[in-house]
Design a protein around this motif. Structure first.
Motif, PDB file in Angstrom:
ATOM      1  N   ALA A 187     -14.322  -3.721 -77.626  1.00 47.62           N
ATOM      2  CA  ALA A 187     -14.077  -3.568 -76.190  1.00 47.62           C
ATOM      3  C   ALA A 187     -13.541  -2.179 -75.874  1.00 47.62           C
ATOM      4  O   ALA A 187     -13.879  -1.580 -74.840  1.00 47.62           O
ATOM      5  CB  ALA A 187     -13.095  -4.647 -75.715  1.00 47.62           C
ATOM      6  N   LEU A 190     -16.382   0.237 -75.948  1.00 47.76           N
ATOM      7  CA  LEU A 190     -17.226   0.017 -74.776  1.00 47.76           C
ATOM      8  C   LEU A 190     -16.601   0.669 -73.544  1.00 47.76           C
ATOM      9  O   LEU A 190     -17.307   1.248 -72.704  1.00 47.76           O
ATOM     10  CB  LEU A 190     -17.427  -1.485 -74.558  1.00 47.76           C
ATOM     11  N   ALA A 191     -15.270   0.599 -73.449  1.00 48.64           N
ATOM     12  CA  ALA A 191     -14.582   1.254 -72.331  1.00 48.64           C
ATOM     13  C   ALA A 191     -14.760   2.770 -72.405  1.00 48.64           C
ATOM     14  O   ALA A 191     -14.936   3.442 -71.373  1.00 48.64           O
ATOM     15  CB  ALA A 191     -13.104   0.872 -72.348  1.00 48.64           C
ATOM     16  N   GLN A 279     -15.584 -10.806 -75.739  1.00 51.68           N
ATOM     17  CA  GLN A 279     -15.530  -9.345 -75.714  1.00 51.68           C
ATOM     18  C   GLN A 279     -15.471  -8.816 -74.282  1.00 51.68           C
ATOM     19  O   GLN A 279     -14.780  -7.830 -73.998  1.00 51.68           O
ATOM     20  CB  GLN A 279     -16.740  -8.767 -76.455  1.00 51.68           C
ATOM     21  N   ALA A 280     -16.173  -9.492 -73.369  1.00 53.72           N
ATOM     22  CA  ALA A 280     -16.104  -9.093 -71.959  1.00 53.72           C
ATOM     23  C   ALA A 280     -14.693  -9.297 -71.410  1.00 53.72           C
ATOM     24  O   ALA A 280     -14.171  -8.468 -70.644  1.00 53.72           O
ATOM     25  CB  ALA A 280     -17.115  -9.902 -71.140  1.00 53.72           C
ATOM     26  N   PHE A 283     -12.453  -6.614 -72.759  1.00 53.52           N
ATOM     27  CA  PHE A 283     -12.780  -5.365 -72.046  1.00 53.52           C
ATOM     28  C   PHE A 283     -12.033  -5.301 -70.713  1.00 53.52           C
ATOM     29  O   PHE A 283     -11.409  -4.285 -70.378  1.00 53.52           O
ATOM     30  CB  PHE A 283     -14.294  -5.299 -71.830  1.00 53.52           C
ATOM     31  N   ASP A 284     -12.065  -6.406 -69.930  1.00 49.85           N
ATOM     32  CA  ASP A 284     -11.371  -6.414 -68.640  1.00 49.85           C
ATOM     33  C   ASP A 284      -9.860  -6.402 -68.817  1.00 49.85           C
ATOM     34  O   ASP A 284      -9.132  -5.833 -67.987  1.00 49.85           O
ATOM     35  CB  ASP A 284     -11.800  -7.634 -67.820  1.00 49.85           C
ATOM     36  N   ARG A 287      -8.993  -2.533 -69.469  1.00 46.47           N
ATOM     37  CA  ARG A 287      -9.083  -1.551 -68.389  1.00 46.47           C
ATOM     38  C   ARG A 287      -8.229  -1.915 -67.181  1.00 46.47           C
ATOM     39  O   ARG A 287      -7.900  -1.044 -66.370  1.00 46.47           O
ATOM     40  CB  ARG A 287     -10.540  -1.361 -67.965  1.00 46.47           C
TER      41      ARG A 287
END
Length: 657
Positions: A187, A190-191, A279-280, A283-284, A287
């Motif tokens: 994650a 990905l960010a 994973q999503a 990720f949130d 961030r």
């Protein structure tokens, strides 16, 4: 070593209930604080986290990632065995870029080479906007523990693709709560690829989930291959896309599933969440800084101490349902405070130790109260069982508040019952004390049973005399009637008892001594309670009404009637029994005349009227008329024949004068 007796003395010296509650609360606070440090306890705390973090969970961010799911429709549409050709993934990357996706993450580990042509086709589509999953695992052996990473092929990284560790750590209960603290986590990478600012969370941070399976907007893999035909225009523009296995029918906790995990939301529906959605979520969390920090030991102990003190104060003031309700309100406030800190402060302080100490204090003090109440009931039962009816003893034991220890003023009806001529009987049986004792016991047993049956309290036995009273310790509105009814029952019982004693004496060749009793009953205000010394006391009564009842019993011999009652008793029962006024006398210890009465169960109105005329003649100093009326009454009311005979003597004395 502290003995049980010493412990009890210390317990009593603690200052009563509040001191006991304080000691109990302190001990339970230390016990729960120690319990919360045992290895199993975090599972309890984290289950509380599961519920608190999912109640009113925050909504998904507006720009949340979109999941491209390798799902059942895609498997059917593509119709190829897994793993799919890597050129197909290359086509997907190109389609997603063409649709405007700003970063693409594959939750798939490409650590082994496949067909060269396929790898080359896939390689050509890679770039800095693509993140490929890597895996990290710990291999344990007797010799050493080895951390192994499975990274994407180097040729893919050489093309600019980023690699991120997609491994997650499950709790001991198999639930995924902990946010990865890798700086090169999937994650996190990905960010970076999406140009998002983020802070890598400290070790031990907890994930904030947004819901259960398929919470993120999801499109099928085959649709993403042709977004112009299958997806709404602009859906992917400027969005982060994650690709991975995500079945439409979310696997269950019991059945399990490939790359699917239990999350805090699983407590609500029992469903597992696909790894790509995990994973999503991570990720949130990164961030938007949504991960939750676990509270420090100082904060947890502070909350626990606060609840222990508050619970002690509540219990010490009231252990009834009101106190329990206040305690529940306190615990509701603790849970709400924990939820607010979690939701708005991103800080989790488990309320479970607080709940444990509250329940322990409530339950512990309830058990102590129950034991003390039971001991109090046993004391009451033991104290009153010998001179109260069993049902009254049970009522007192169930509700000790109905008994006021010490003294209280109350209207009572008092009964004295004495054996006539007992001194003569005792003299004749002085050489046979066993028979004398048996005789007294056989006399007092039925008389005592009658008192108890009529709801009375036996005060004491004075040789051959029995003293009882009504309307204490339990209230009895009909106490005057019950006391007189008991006296009449006693007189009836004497006839049956004498028949039995005569038969026994005849059978054993002993002399029969007929027994007769005299009874006095009076009603008035008395002081009733435990009286005596601090070492020994009895539940008894004192007062002028008691003395008068005793005098009435003695005066009954003067009128040749077995029962005399006082004026207040006569007034109360006059409409239910046949009451006969006998005379106005000054009893011993009094200075004023008072009427005395006797009672029969029934009498005709004519007899009562004739008796009233007799009294008028007697009080009017007309002895001759009184004798005439007495002679008539002796025939019509033989129960009082002995009393009426005295008027013949009075008239004879008057004639002599």
């Amino acid at each position: 070593m502290l003995t049980w007796a010493q412990g009890r003395r210390i317990w009593r010296r603690l200052g009563g209930r509040r001191g006991q509650v304080a000691l109990l609360s302190a001990l339970l606070f230390l016990a729960v604080a120690g319990l919360a440090r045992l290895p199993f306890w975090p599972l309890v705390d984290y289950r509380a986290y599961d519920y608190l973090s999912t109640i009113g969970a925050p909504p998904l961010p507006d720009d949340a990632p979109i999941v491209v799911a390798i799902d059942e429709p895609s498997l059917a549409d593509i119709n190829q065995r897994w793993p799919w050709p890597r050129s197909l993934h290359g086509r997907l990357i190109e389609a997603l870029r063409g649709a405007g996706a700003k970063a693409i993450g594959f939750d798939i580990v490409f650590s082994e080479p496949s067909d060269e042509a396929e790898d080359s086709a896939f390689e050509k589509t890679l770039g800095p906007d693509v993140v490929l999953a890597a895996d990290e695992s710990l291999v344990t052996s007797d010799q050493a523990d080895q951390l192994i990473r499975a990274m994407p092929l180097q040729r893919f990284s050489d093309k600019g693709a980023r690699a991120g560790i997609a491994s997650v750590a499950l709790g001991r209960d198999g639930v995924l709560r902990e946010a990865p603290s890798y700086s090169d986590g999937f994650a996190a990478m990905l960010a970076k690829a999406a140009g998002e600012a983020f802070d890598v969370p400290d070790t031990g941070r907890l994930i904030q989930v947004f819901g259960g399976p398929r919470r993120y907007q999801t499109v099928s893999y085959y649709q993403a291959l042709d977004p112009d035909n299958f997806l709404p225009p602009g859906l992917l523009r400027g969005r982060v896309v994650l690709v991975g296995l995500s079945l439409q029918n979310a696997p269950t906790l019991e059945g399990g599933g490939a790359d699917a995990f239990a999350t805090p939301h699983t407590v609500h529906d029992g469903r597992l969440t696909a790894g790509v959605e995990i994973q999503a979520t991570i990720f949130d969390n990164l961030r938007h800084s949504l991960s939750v920090r676990d509270g420090s030991d100082t904060l947890r102990l502070g909350l626990l101490l606060f609840v222990a003190i508050a619970s002690a104060l509540i219990v010490s003031n009231n252990s009834g349902w009101q106190g329990f309700a206040v305690g529940l309100a306190l615990m509701a406030a603790v849970f709400m405070a924990s939820w607010f800190m979690l939701r708005y402060g991103r800080l989790f302080i488990s309320p479970m130790p607080s709940l444990a100490v509250f329940v322990s204090i409530q339950a512990g003090q309830a058990m102590i109260d129950y034991a003390q109440e039971r001991k109090s009931r046993q004391r009451i039962t033991k104290a009153f069982a010998q001179y109260l009816a069993p049902e009254l003893v049970h009522q007192l034991a169930r509700d000790p508040s109905r008994l006021r220890l010490g003294g209280e003023k109350r209207e009572l009806s008092i009964l004295f019952c004495d054996v006539r001529g007992f001194t003569t009987i005792a003299e004749q049986l002085k050489d046979d004390p066993e028979q004398l004792t048996t005789l007294i016991n056989r006399l007092l047993t039925p008389l005592s049973d009658i008192v108890l049956a009529r709801g009375g309290t036996i005060d004491k036995y004075i040789g051959d005399c029995l003293m009882a009273f009504w309307n204490a310790p339990l209230e009895s509105p009909d106490h005057a009637y019950f006391s007189v009814s008991a006296a009449l029952d006693m007189l009836d019982a004497m006839e049956a008892l004498n028949r039995t004693l005569e038969a026994d004496a005849r059978a054993h060749g002993r002399r029969h001594f007929p027994l007769r009793i005299g009874v006095g009953v009076n009603t008035g205000d008395c002081v009733v309670g435990n009286m005596g010394s601090t070492a020994r006391f009895d539940y008894s009564v004192l007062g002028d009404a008691v003395n008068l009842a005793s005098r009435l019993e003695g005066a009954s011999k003067l009128y040749d009637v077995p029962l005399l009652i006082g004026v207040e008793t006569a007034r109360i029962i006059g409409d239910r029994l046949a009451v006969f006024e006998l005379d106005r006398i000054i009893v011993k210890g009094k200075t004023e005349e008072a009427p005395v009465f006797t009672v029969l169960r029934t009498a005709s109105a004519a007899v009562l009227a004739l008796h009233r005329a007799l009294l008028d003649a007697h009080y009017g100093a007309n002895p001759l008329k009184a004798r005439e009326l007495a002679m008539r009454l002796a025939d019509e009311n033989p129960a009082l024949a002995g009393y009426y005979a005295r008027f013949d003597i009075i008239a004879a004395d008057e004639e002599t004068l």
